[in-house]
Scaffold this motif. Structure first.
Motif, PDB file in Angstrom:
ATOM      1  N   GLU A   1       0.746  -1.294   0.011  1.00 33.04           N
ATOM      2  CA  GLU A   1       0.153  -0.231   0.032  1.00 33.04           C
ATOM      3  C   GLU A   1       0.995   1.263   0.039  1.00 33.04           C
ATOM      4  O   GLU A   1       0.361   2.250  -0.652  1.00 33.04           O
ATOM      5  CB  GLU A   1      -1.045  -0.025   1.113  1.00 33.04           C
ATOM      6  CG  GLU A   1      -1.860   1.176   1.269  1.00 33.04           C
ATOM      7  CD  GLU A   1      -3.071   1.129   2.342  1.00 33.04           C
ATOM      8  OE1 GLU A   1      -3.829   1.973   2.363  1.00 33.04           O
ATOM      9  OE2 GLU A   1      -2.840   0.282   3.238  1.00 33.04           O
ATOM     10  N   TRP A   2       1.930   1.117   0.624  1.00 28.56           N
ATOM     11  CA  TRP A   2       2.801   2.301   0.748  1.00 28.56           C
ATOM     12  C   TRP A   2       4.428   2.232   0.293  1.00 28.56           C
ATOM     13  O   TRP A   2       4.954   3.307   0.392  1.00 28.56           O
ATOM     14  CB  TRP A   2       2.777   2.858   2.241  1.00 28.56           C
ATOM     15  CG  TRP A   2       1.384   3.138   2.662  1.00 28.56           C
ATOM     16  CD1 TRP A   2       0.718   2.719   3.768  1.00 28.56           C
ATOM     17  CD2 TRP A   2       0.476   4.106   2.194  1.00 28.56           C
ATOM     18  NE1 TRP A   2      -0.455   2.998   3.783  1.00 28.56           N
ATOM     19  CE2 TRP A   2      -0.756   4.092   2.964  1.00 28.56           C
ATOM     20  CE3 TRP A   2       0.799   5.132   1.353  1.00 28.56           C
ATOM     21  CZ2 TRP A   2      -1.654   4.903   2.698  1.00 28.56           C
ATOM     22  CZ3 TRP A   2      -0.382   6.011   1.089  1.00 28.56           C
ATOM     23  CH2 TRP A   2      -1.462   5.887   1.539  1.00 28.56           C
ATOM     24  N   LEU A   3       4.717   0.935  -0.175  1.00 32.80           N
ATOM     25  CA  LEU A   3       6.181   0.994  -0.379  1.00 32.80           C
ATOM     26  C   LEU A   3       6.352   0.610  -1.893  1.00 32.80           C
ATOM     27  O   LEU A   3       5.603  -0.480  -2.219  1.00 32.80           O
ATOM     28  CB  LEU A   3       6.945   0.000   0.574  1.00 32.80           C
ATOM     29  CG  LEU A   3       6.700   0.251   2.080  1.00 32.80           C
ATOM     30  CD1 LEU A   3       7.664  -0.736   2.745  1.00 32.80           C
ATOM     31  CD2 LEU A   3       7.607   1.434   2.184  1.00 32.80           C
TER      32      LEU A   3
ATOM     33  N   TYR B   1       3.378   2.488  -7.761  1.00 28.71           N
ATOM     34  CA  TYR B   1       2.733   1.591  -8.755  1.00 28.71           C
ATOM     35  C   TYR B   1       1.643   2.182  -9.775  1.00 28.71           C
ATOM     36  O   TYR B   1       2.021   2.019 -10.984  1.00 28.71           O
ATOM     37  CB  TYR B   1       1.857   0.461  -7.706  1.00 28.71           C
ATOM     38  CG  TYR B   1       2.842  -0.307  -6.934  1.00 28.71           C
ATOM     39  CD1 TYR B   1       3.725  -1.039  -7.280  1.00 28.71           C
ATOM     40  CD2 TYR B   1       2.874   0.210  -5.528  1.00 28.71           C
ATOM     41  CE1 TYR B   1       4.658  -1.868  -6.521  1.00 28.71           C
ATOM     42  CE2 TYR B   1       3.562  -0.311  -4.533  1.00 28.71           C
ATOM     43  CZ  TYR B   1       4.611  -1.482  -5.076  1.00 28.71           C
ATOM     44  OH  TYR B   1       5.408  -2.140  -4.289  1.00 28.71           O
ATOM     45  N   ASP B   2       0.727   2.902  -9.498  1.00 26.91           N
ATOM     46  CA  ASP B   2      -0.090   3.191 -10.463  1.00 26.91           C
ATOM     47  C   ASP B   2      -0.520   4.749 -10.429  1.00 26.91           C
ATOM     48  O   ASP B   2      -1.245   5.318 -11.113  1.00 26.91           O
ATOM     49  CB  ASP B   2      -1.518   2.390 -10.659  1.00 26.91           C
ATOM     50  CG  ASP B   2      -2.263   2.440  -9.241  1.00 26.91           C
ATOM     51  OD1 ASP B   2      -1.806   3.188  -8.244  1.00 26.91           O
ATOM     52  OD2 ASP B   2      -3.214   2.102  -9.140  1.00 26.91           O
ATOM     53  N   LYS B   3       0.200   5.491  -9.359  1.00 23.89           N
ATOM     54  CA  LYS B   3      -0.245   6.851  -9.386  1.00 23.89           C
ATOM     55  C   LYS B   3       0.902   7.405  -8.433  1.00 23.89           C
ATOM     56  O   LYS B   3       1.734   6.933  -7.816  1.00 23.89           O
ATOM     57  CB  LYS B   3      -1.474   6.862  -8.495  1.00 23.89           C
ATOM     58  CG  LYS B   3      -1.563   6.247  -7.028  1.00 23.89           C
ATOM     59  CD  LYS B   3      -2.688   6.405  -6.321  1.00 23.89           C
ATOM     60  CE  LYS B   3      -2.753   6.016  -4.934  1.00 23.89           C
ATOM     61  NZ  LYS B   3      -2.841   4.450  -4.376  1.00 23.89           N
ATOM     62  N   PHE B   4       0.872   8.815  -8.473  1.00 21.38           N
ATOM     63  CA  PHE B   4       1.976   9.471  -7.594  1.00 21.38           C
ATOM     64  C   PHE B   4       1.095   9.880  -6.317  1.00 21.38           C
ATOM     65  O   PHE B   4       0.120   9.974  -6.313  1.00 21.38           O
ATOM     66  CB  PHE B   4       2.186  10.901  -8.337  1.00 21.38           C
ATOM     67  CG  PHE B   4       3.236  11.160  -9.406  1.00 21.38           C
ATOM     68  CD1 PHE B   4       4.307  10.890  -9.030  1.00 21.38           C
ATOM     69  CD2 PHE B   4       2.650  11.035 -10.783  1.00 21.38           C
ATOM     70  CE1 PHE B   4       5.525  10.695 -10.168  1.00 21.38           C
ATOM     71  CE2 PHE B   4       3.699  10.879 -11.660  1.00 21.38           C
ATOM     72  CZ  PHE B   4       5.041  10.889 -11.502  1.00 21.38           C
ATOM     73  N   VAL B   5       2.021  10.033  -5.467  1.00 20.05           N
ATOM     74  CA  VAL B   5       1.564  10.275  -4.106  1.00 20.05           C
ATOM     75  C   VAL B   5       2.148  11.581  -3.284  1.00 20.05           C
ATOM     76  O   VAL B   5       3.347  11.589  -3.937  1.00 20.05           O
ATOM     77  CB  VAL B   5       1.387   9.093  -2.966  1.00 20.05           C
ATOM     78  CG1 VAL B   5       0.506   8.067  -3.319  1.00 20.05           C
ATOM     79  CG2 VAL B   5       2.967   8.763  -2.686  1.00 20.05           C
TER      80      VAL B   5
END
Length: 186
Positions: free
Chosen positions: A36-38, A162-166
């Motif tokens: 989820e975060w790495l 993975y599929d988006k910028f955060v």
């Protein structure tokens, strides 16, 4: 080799090649949780991938540019914490960390971060430490907040996940704040 005893049951130890199987097992059993975060989990598919990661971190340590340590609880690898790199000219670093799913919720990461902060200010004589956390990762944000870091701002689109910028919040702590508040006294 680097070892930092936190308490009777917990210590930080530099990751060594012989820890590759334990590191991969912990990564693999926590994979869906950590993903989820790495962003690096897709690149860790075998024990050899963990071994190569450790070899890279040992080069980092030998060049005096930070390190990655295992968080060991009662002899079992619980997670990883380390310094991404050290900017010696500006006496600063940033901390990264993760914990295996079964070790969550016991305060391990908070005490590991406290220990690493103590080491950075007391032994390395650094002036500034940063921790960057995804803005939606509320659990991870609590760690720097608990030990006195200030939320300094937001970096937009800081990381491809993975599929988006955060976006990331930047938390900072200065040695003078650490000394004045005695953050590590319990």
């Amino acid at each position: 080799m680097f070892t930092y005893k936190i308490n009777e049951d917990t210590e930080l130890r530099l990751l060594e090649v012989r820890h590759a199987e334990a590191l991969f097992a912990l990564t693999d059993e926590s994979r869906s949780y950590l993903k989820e975060w790495l962003p690096w989990l897709d690149f860790t598919q075998t024990v050899n991938d963990s071994k190569q990661y450790i070899e890279g971190t040992l080069k980092q340590f030998s060049s005096n540019n930070g390190f990655q340590a295992g968080i060991w609880y009662k002899g079992e690898l619980a997670g990883v914490i380390g310094l991404h790199s050290i900017n010696w000219a500006n006496q600063s670093t940033s901390i990264g960390y993760w914990l295996g799913k079964k070790f969550q919720g016991n305060g391990f990461m908070t005490i590991a971060c406290k220990a690493l902060v103590d080491y950075c200010f007391s032994e390395l004589k650094l002036n500034r430490i940063e921790i960057r956390v995804a803005t939606e990762n509320v659990k991870s944000q609590k760690i720097p907040q608990r030990i006195g870091f200030q939320k300094e701002g937001c970096i937009r689109n800081a990381e491809w996940l993975y599929d988006k910028f955060v976006d990331h919040y930047v938390f900072g702590l200065l040695r003078e704040e650490y000394n004045n508040k005695e953050l590590l006294s319990e």
